[in-house]
Scaffold this motif. Structure first.
Motif, PDB file in Angstrom:
ATOM      1  N   ARG A 131      24.041 -37.639   7.834  1.00 15.14           N
ATOM      2  CA  ARG A 131      23.665 -36.480   8.633  1.00 15.14           C
ATOM      3  C   ARG A 131      23.744 -36.731  10.136  1.00 15.14           C
ATOM      4  NH1 ARG A 131      24.706 -32.118   5.872  1.00 15.14           N
ATOM      5  NH2 ARG A 131      23.679 -32.090   3.852  1.00 15.14           N
ATOM      6  N   ARG A 132      23.117 -37.789  10.604  1.00 14.27           N
ATOM      7  CA  ARG A 132      23.014 -37.992  12.040  1.00 14.27           C
ATOM      8  C   ARG A 132      23.367 -39.428  12.400  1.00 14.27           C
ATOM      9  NH1 ARG A 132      20.045 -34.223  14.820  1.00 14.27           N
ATOM     10  NH2 ARG A 132      21.016 -35.247  16.592  1.00 14.27           N
ATOM     11  N   THR A 165      27.983 -24.173   9.808  1.00 13.55           N
ATOM     12  CA  THR A 165      27.102 -25.312  10.020  1.00 13.55           C
ATOM     13  C   THR A 165      26.747 -25.404  11.499  1.00 13.55           C
ATOM     14  OG1 THR A 165      26.851 -27.682   9.597  1.00 13.55           O
ATOM     15  CG2 THR A 165      29.008 -26.950  10.373  1.00 13.55           C
ATOM     16  N   GLU A 168      23.409 -30.009  14.237  1.00 11.54           N
ATOM     17  CA  GLU A 168      22.262 -30.692  13.638  1.00 11.54           C
ATOM     18  C   GLU A 168      22.403 -30.864  12.132  1.00 11.54           C
ATOM     19  OE1 GLU A 168      21.921 -28.119  15.885  1.00 11.54           O
ATOM     20  OE2 GLU A 168      21.640 -29.644  17.457  1.00 11.54           O
ATOM     21  N   THR A 169      23.167 -30.001  11.474  1.00 10.25           N
ATOM     22  CA  THR A 169      23.211 -30.042  10.010  1.00 10.25           C
ATOM     23  C   THR A 169      24.523 -30.585   9.440  1.00 10.25           C
ATOM     24  OG1 THR A 169      24.014 -27.746   9.927  1.00 10.25           O
ATOM     25  CG2 THR A 169      21.616 -28.101   9.836  1.00 10.25           C
TER      26      THR A 169
END
Length: 515
Positions: free
Chosen positions: A187-188, A258, A261-262
């Protein structure tokens, strides 16, 4: 010779001066070897006539600097997969000659992978798993000429780089060290990520090697084999944030439902673009250190990719389409055409070379740069490009020479081979030898129109050339499978991809990203 002169230096200053003079006359060679980087993967327009031969959204000022100060190669080729390409560079041999045609497929007997793809139309081949012990590698060829060599980063050829002549190296590395983040960290990017794809530590180690050799007045060969731009996307968080704010990236997020962040890290164009810019910064760090060490005028710098690719990020610019058919693992242009830029002594700034060159040309070129005679190299396929980089115009023999590509394996692919000669390219698919394939790349970069039936004599000439060469170098060639089961083949997961990118008659339909 250099070692002998140094040992005599204690007897007098004059001898020491001669030793240093010899070293100063030898140019240094630095090769940046980038992983999975498409021909159109940088902001440098590899073909001045083609807007889609560059990645305009990506900022790489140091790569652009290389192109401005050196020569870019419009028609440079490599192998369709990273490991075979690396072996070609080290040995000056084509993949069919050296037998290292893929990183996998080592099972089987009598050169055939009989168990890997039961029921498929042909029995694919196995591959060598290491560099042939008899092959002369770059450091082995350069050592007698007074050079010391280092290989930093991704090796991916198995075996010990030290046994191939490298005095400094990272061992038998593959893709794994470059993936510094856990595979489930999708994700990040972590906020404390400081060495994405090991770009910074690889660069620091490479610079340290250069400094030591300059201090010792020792000519060197340095190969910096970056893990970028391979998948497992990583970049500095602050670099990603720069591209998150880019309007084309914001539009991409909206199109795909999207947000910054996602979105999954592996699908995030901002991470890929950030990885490219961070890589450019590390290239720039090496270039700056070369200059500050005072060796800029006596150092060749080569920038090249290991294989072709197909970067979706090109489509962030709605006015552009993919320039090539296929991608990595295929010998379509998308798998084998690569960006190549060289700067160094005697190379005109801002120059372009349009003849066909291939990655196995590097070894003889480096030998000639080092003052050796490339004609003494045995059992190689490459030719020295030194005189062409110095401005000599290539003759018809060079322009129409044949360069060979061989991928006798299944993956998402089907076993196939190719030969490029001048403007023409022949592909041969072992499943369908009844479909001849020929393209005029001067008019059809995307390999859309198969002209084999329109030019049967040209097809026969190149087909006979390819088959004679494969026989001459004792290449492993797939054979018909007596246990072929059409239903098994059609049920295979990759069947649709194979059929879509396999042989065709007439003209193929364009894909969505080619229109």
């Amino acid at each position: 010779m250099l070692k002998a002169l140094r040992s005599l230096a204690i007897c007098g200053v004059a001898v020491l001066y001669c030793s240093l003079a010899v070293a100063e006359q030898k140019p240094n060679i630095v090769l940046f070897f980038i992983d999975d980087w498409a021909w159109n993967g940088s902001p440098v327009r590899m073909d001045d006539s083609a807007a889609n031969s560059q990645m305009p959204v990506l900022e790489m000022p140091h790569v652009e600097r290389l192109a401005k100060e050196g020569m870019k190669f419009t028609n440079a080729y490599a192998s369709p997969q990273c490991s075979p390409s690396r072996v070609c560079v080290q040995t000056g041999q084509s993949s069919p000659r050296n037998g290292f045609t893929v990183y996998m497929n080592d099972r089987g007997q009598d050169h055939y992978d009989a168990k890997g793809y039961p029921g498929f139309p042909v029995v694919p081949c196995v591959s060598d798993m290491t560099i042939d012990p008899d092959a002369v590698t770059i450091p082995e060829a350069l050592k007698p000429l007074g050079y010391v060599s280092a290989h930093i980063g991704k090796w991916h050829m198995r075996g010990d780089p030290g046994e191939e002549g490298y005095v400094l190296h990272d061992g038998d590395t593959d893709n794994k060290p470059g993936n510094t983040l856990p595979q489930n960290a999708n994700r990040r990017l972590p906020e404390d990520l400081t060495d994405p794809k090991l770009m910074f530590s690889v660069t620091e180690k490479a610079i340290g090697f250069m400094e030591e050799q300059v201090q010792a007045s020792q000519p060197f060969y340095l190969q910096i084999s970056h893990y970028a731009m391979h998948e497992g996307r990583e970049c500095l968080p602050e670099t990603r944030e720069k591209y998150v704010r880019q309007p084309a990236v914001q539009e991409y997020y909206k199109r795909h439902g999207t947000t910054a962040e996602t979105i999954n890290r592996k699908q995030d164009p901002a991470v890929w673009l950030g990885m490219g810019e961070d890589l450019d910064g590390r290239i720039g760090a090496v270039l700056d250190r070369i200059d500050s060490l005072g060796i800029g005028d006596n150092t060749y710098v080569v920038l090249v990719s290991d294989n072709g690719y197909r970067h979706d990020e090109l489509l962030l610019d709605s006015s552009l389409t993919q320039p090539h058919h296929g991608h990595k693992w295929w010998v379509w242009q998308g798998g084998i055409r690569v960006p190549t830029i060289v700067k160094g002594p005697g190379i005109a700034a801002g120059s372009t070379f349009t003849g066909n060159v291939v990655n196995y040309d590097f070894l003889p070129t480096f030998v000639e740069w080092a003052g050796g005679d490339p004609s003494t190299l045995q059992n190689i396929d490459g030719v020295s490009l030194s005189k062409y980089m110095a401005g000599e115009k290539p003759d018809e023999t060079f322009l129409n020479r044949s360069i060979y590509f061989h991928y006798p394996h299944y993956r998402t692919t089907m076993p196939h081979s190719a030969v490029v000669s001048g403007d023409f390219k022949l592909l041969h698919f072992y499943e369908r030898p009844d479909i001849p394939m020929l393209f005029d790349l001067s008019r059809d970069r995307g390999e859309v129109h198969n002209i084999a039936t329109a030019q049967p004599q040209k097809h026969k000439q190149l087909y006979d050339d390819l088959m004679a060469y494969l026989t001459h170098v004792e290449a492993r060639v797939p054979k018909p499978n007596p246990e072929y089961d059409p239903q098994t083949y059609q049920n295979a997961r990759e069947y649709k991809q194979r059929k879509a990118w396999g042989p065709f008659e007439g003209s193929r339909p364009l894909e969505a990203d080619e229109r």
